[in-house]
Design a protein around this motif. Structure first.
Motif, PDB file in Angstrom:
ATOM      1  N   SER A 178      42.248  37.096  45.816  1.00 31.44           N
ATOM      2  CA  SER A 178      42.808  38.413  45.495  1.00 31.44           C
ATOM      3  C   SER A 178      43.493  38.381  44.124  1.00 31.44           C
ATOM      4  N   GLN A 179      44.808  38.632  44.050  1.00 31.69           N
ATOM      5  CA  GLN A 179      45.457  38.441  42.754  1.00 31.69           C
ATOM      6  C   GLN A 179      45.204  37.034  42.241  1.00 31.69           C
ATOM      7  N   GLY A 180      45.232  36.055  43.142  1.00 36.13           N
ATOM      8  CA  GLY A 180      44.953  34.684  42.730  1.00 36.13           C
ATOM      9  C   GLY A 180      43.562  34.523  42.150  1.00 36.13           C
ATOM     10  N   GLY A 181      42.600  35.309  42.649  1.00 35.54           N
ATOM     11  CA  GLY A 181      41.259  35.286  42.069  1.00 35.54           C
ATOM     12  C   GLY A 181      41.244  35.861  40.671  1.00 35.54           C
ATOM     13  N   ALA A 182      41.997  36.950  40.475  1.00 38.63           N
ATOM     14  CA  ALA A 182      42.112  37.533  39.132  1.00 38.63           C
ATOM     15  C   ALA A 182      42.751  36.551  38.170  1.00 38.63           C
ATOM     16  N   LEU A 183      43.807  35.868  38.613  1.00 36.17           N
ATOM     17  CA  LEU A 183      44.500  34.926  37.736  1.00 36.17           C
ATOM     18  C   LEU A 183      43.631  33.699  37.457  1.00 36.17           C
ATOM     19  N   THR A 184      42.785  33.333  38.402  1.00 40.25           N
ATOM     20  CA  THR A 184      41.832  32.249  38.168  1.00 40.25           C
ATOM     21  C   THR A 184      40.894  32.606  37.023  1.00 40.25           C
ATOM     22  N   ILE A 185      40.375  33.834  37.051  1.00 44.59           N
ATOM     23  CA  ILE A 185      39.480  34.294  35.987  1.00 44.59           C
ATOM     24  C   ILE A 185      40.230  34.381  34.662  1.00 44.59           C
ATOM     25  N   ALA A 186      41.443  34.941  34.670  1.00 46.49           N
ATOM     26  CA  ALA A 186      42.221  35.049  33.436  1.00 46.49           C
ATOM     27  C   ALA A 186      42.538  33.675  32.866  1.00 46.49           C
ATOM     28  N   CYS A 187      42.902  32.737  33.738  1.00 49.40           N
ATOM     29  CA  CYS A 187      43.241  31.386  33.292  1.00 49.40           C
ATOM     30  C   CYS A 187      42.054  30.726  32.607  1.00 49.40           C
ATOM     31  N   ALA A 188      40.880  30.781  33.247  1.00 48.00           N
ATOM     32  CA  ALA A 188      39.706  30.122  32.684  1.00 48.00           C
ATOM     33  C   ALA A 188      39.197  30.829  31.437  1.00 48.00           C
ATOM     34  N   ALA A 189      39.510  32.117  31.301  1.00 48.97           N
ATOM     35  CA  ALA A 189      39.135  32.849  30.093  1.00 48.97           C
ATOM     36  C   ALA A 189      40.041  32.494  28.926  1.00 48.97           C
ATOM     37  N   LEU A 190      41.334  32.373  29.188  1.00 51.72           N
ATOM     38  CA  LEU A 190      42.296  32.108  28.114  1.00 51.72           C
ATOM     39  C   LEU A 190      42.437  30.618  27.810  1.00 51.72           C
ATOM     40  N   GLU A 191      42.049  29.771  28.757  1.00 53.34           N
ATOM     41  CA  GLU A 191      42.004  28.322  28.539  1.00 53.34           C
ATOM     42  C   GLU A 191      40.615  27.856  28.960  1.00 53.34           C
ATOM     43  N   PRO A 192      39.617  28.033  28.075  1.00 52.34           N
ATOM     44  CA  PRO A 192      38.222  27.814  28.465  1.00 52.34           C
ATOM     45  C   PRO A 192      37.855  26.364  28.744  1.00 52.34           C
ATOM     46  N   ARG A 193      38.801  25.429  28.597  1.00 50.93           N
ATOM     47  CA  ARG A 193      38.518  24.054  28.990  1.00 50.93           C
ATOM     48  C   ARG A 193      38.520  23.881  30.509  1.00 50.93           C
ATOM     49  N   VAL A 194      38.995  24.870  31.263  1.00 51.19           N
ATOM     50  CA  VAL A 194      38.903  24.802  32.730  1.00 51.19           C
ATOM     51  C   VAL A 194      37.433  24.630  33.103  1.00 51.19           C
ATOM     52  N   LYS A 195      37.137  23.559  33.834  1.00 55.13           N
ATOM     53  CA  LYS A 195      35.741  23.172  34.046  1.00 55.13           C
ATOM     54  C   LYS A 195      35.087  23.900  35.207  1.00 55.13           C
ATOM     55  N   ARG A 196      35.845  24.151  36.272  1.00 54.49           N
ATOM     56  CA  ARG A 196      35.298  24.834  37.442  1.00 54.49           C
ATOM     57  C   ARG A 196      36.328  25.833  37.951  1.00 54.49           C
ATOM     58  N   LEU A 197      35.858  27.008  38.384  1.00 56.08           N
ATOM     59  CA  LEU A 197      36.768  28.011  38.921  1.00 56.08           C
ATOM     60  C   LEU A 197      36.135  28.673  40.130  1.00 56.08           C
ATOM     61  N   ALA A 198      36.991  28.951  41.125  1.00 54.51           N
ATOM     62  CA  ALA A 198      36.531  29.551  42.377  1.00 54.51           C
ATOM     63  C   ALA A 198      37.429  30.731  42.722  1.00 54.51           C
ATOM     64  N   PRO A 199      37.193  31.890  42.095  1.00 55.46           N
ATOM     65  CA  PRO A 199      37.942  33.094  42.463  1.00 55.46           C
ATOM     66  C   PRO A 199      37.351  33.730  43.719  1.00 55.46           C
ATOM     67  N   VAL A 200      38.223  34.252  44.577  1.00 54.21           N
ATOM     68  CA  VAL A 200      37.767  34.939  45.789  1.00 54.21           C
ATOM     69  C   VAL A 200      38.285  36.376  45.752  1.00 54.21           C
ATOM     70  N   TYR A 201      37.403  37.312  46.018  1.00 59.80           N
ATOM     71  CA  TYR A 201      37.633  38.768  45.912  1.00 59.80           C
ATOM     72  C   TYR A 201      38.746  39.133  44.913  1.00 59.80           C
ATOM     73  N   PRO A 202      38.469  38.918  43.624  1.00 63.62           N
ATOM     74  CA  PRO A 202      39.510  39.095  42.614  1.00 63.62           C
ATOM     75  C   PRO A 202      39.978  40.542  42.457  1.00 63.62           C
ATOM     76  N   PHE A 203      41.262  40.659  42.281  1.00 66.15           N
ATOM     77  CA  PHE A 203      42.020  41.896  42.043  1.00 66.15           C
ATOM     78  C   PHE A 203      42.003  42.168  40.528  1.00 66.15           C
ATOM     79  N   LEU A 204      42.558  43.289  40.120  1.00 63.82           N
ATOM     80  CA  LEU A 204      42.830  43.608  38.709  1.00 63.82           C
ATOM     81  C   LEU A 204      41.556  43.761  37.883  1.00 63.82           C
TER      82      LEU A 204
END
Length: 314
Positions: A178-204
């Motif tokens: 949810s919000q955590g999924g949105a923040l996962t996407i934002a984090c990996a976008a703003l710090e693109p060295r994040v190698k793997r991301l698993a957002p679930v039903y992202p908010f925002l």
């Protein structure tokens, strides 16, 4: 929408013309913000890991809290996982992070500023601050939007994790629901060295789509409240949705470089599936979906196990 249409949907919320410059300016502010990391041993301890309350400074001077679990007796440097929580919540219990620590991963779980955990909200915005963080700062300058600061906090946490001597900076994962999924996407976008991301039903994501579906309720209820209070005839509708475009994760998604696994329930009435696909469809990095046709904004059977296996390949 039918699934085949969802797979092509690109979103309808306006993207500000200066979106890229906005976030480059934001990252410059983050670059100039000294993290001032402090580790405090937690009262909760286990034989297999060291548990810390981690504090750092985010943009605008707020002190942000995260839970940090560092496994014992594992090779260094090792992989790390960033975790982000749902709207209004907090980092959760220590115990639910131990599955990753048992695999030899460090775990960093952040409290969002101004929500249910130990992070600080420095305030200082113009206009309404009642009943919602999406609209907090909407009446001031775009740089004052609260979710701008929270998105930057996720990138700051990623940088802190990568700088830990025990962590392999090339083996960082991020996840949240949810919000955590949105923040996962934002984090990996703003710090693109994040190698793997698993957002679930992202908010925002795709705020105008939420509005046009008449789904501005529950987690998105603040959008309706804002219009009722400050623009009851929608004379500023285009301006408002365009400003919200700065903190719309679908606009950040193209920056992601890490492999992505997204979980979605097609009956989700809290974060409509089309808004999630608007972000997912803009990701150009390797990606895959875990689709639950008969589930909404709820537990998705087997998905935590699937995410853990996905992260084992960091």
């Amino acid at each position: 929408m039918p699934l085949e249409q969802l797979r092509r949907y690109e979103g309808i919320n306006p993207r500000p013309d200066d979106f890229d410059a906005y976030w480059e300016r934001a990252l410059q502010e983050l670059d100039a913000t000294a993290a001032e990391v402090e580790l405090v041993p937690s009262a909760f301890q286990v034989p297999t890991a060291d548990c810390f309350d981690l504090y750092f400074t985010g943009v605008r001077g707020a002190r942000i809290h995260a839970k940090y679990i560092r496994p014992k007796n594992v090779p260094e440097p090792h992989a790390a996982l960033l975790q982000f929580h749902g709207y209004s919540g907090n980092a959760g219990d220590w115990a639910d992070k131990l599955s990753y620590a048992s695999l030899g991963y460090s775990v960093f779980s952040m409290d969002c500023r101004g929500q249910g955990g130990g992070s600080e909200d420095r305030g200082g915005v113009k206009g309404n601050t009642l009943n919602g963080h999406i609209i907090r700062g909407l009446d001031g300058e775009p740089d004052d939007l609260l979710f701008r600061q929270i998105f930057l906090d996720t990138a700051q946490l990623a940088r802190i994790a990568m700088d830990m001597p025990e962590v392999d900076a090339e083996r960082i994962g991020a996840t949240g629901w949810s919000q955590g999924g949105a923040l996962t996407i934002a984090c990996a976008a703003l710090e693109p060295r994040v190698k793997r991301l698993a957002p679930v039903y992202p908010f925002l994501s795709d705020y105008r789509r939420v509005w046009e579906m008449d789904q501005a309720k529950d987690a998105y209820a603040e959008l309706r409240n804002y219009f009722r209070l400050f623009d009851p005839q929608h004379k500023r509708e285009q301006e408002i949705f365009t400003r919200l475009g700065y903190i719309d994760i679908q606009n950040l998604a193209p920056r992601i470089q890490g492999e992505t696994l997204l979980g979605v329930g097609l009956m989700d009435s809290i974060c409509p599936p089309s808004t999630q696909f608007a972000a997912y469809n803009k990701i150009t990095a390797p990606k895959s979906l875990e689709i639950y046709p008969d589930f909404g904004h709820e537990g998705l059977p087997g998905l935590n196990d699937r995410i853990l296996q996905f992260m084992q390949d960091l």
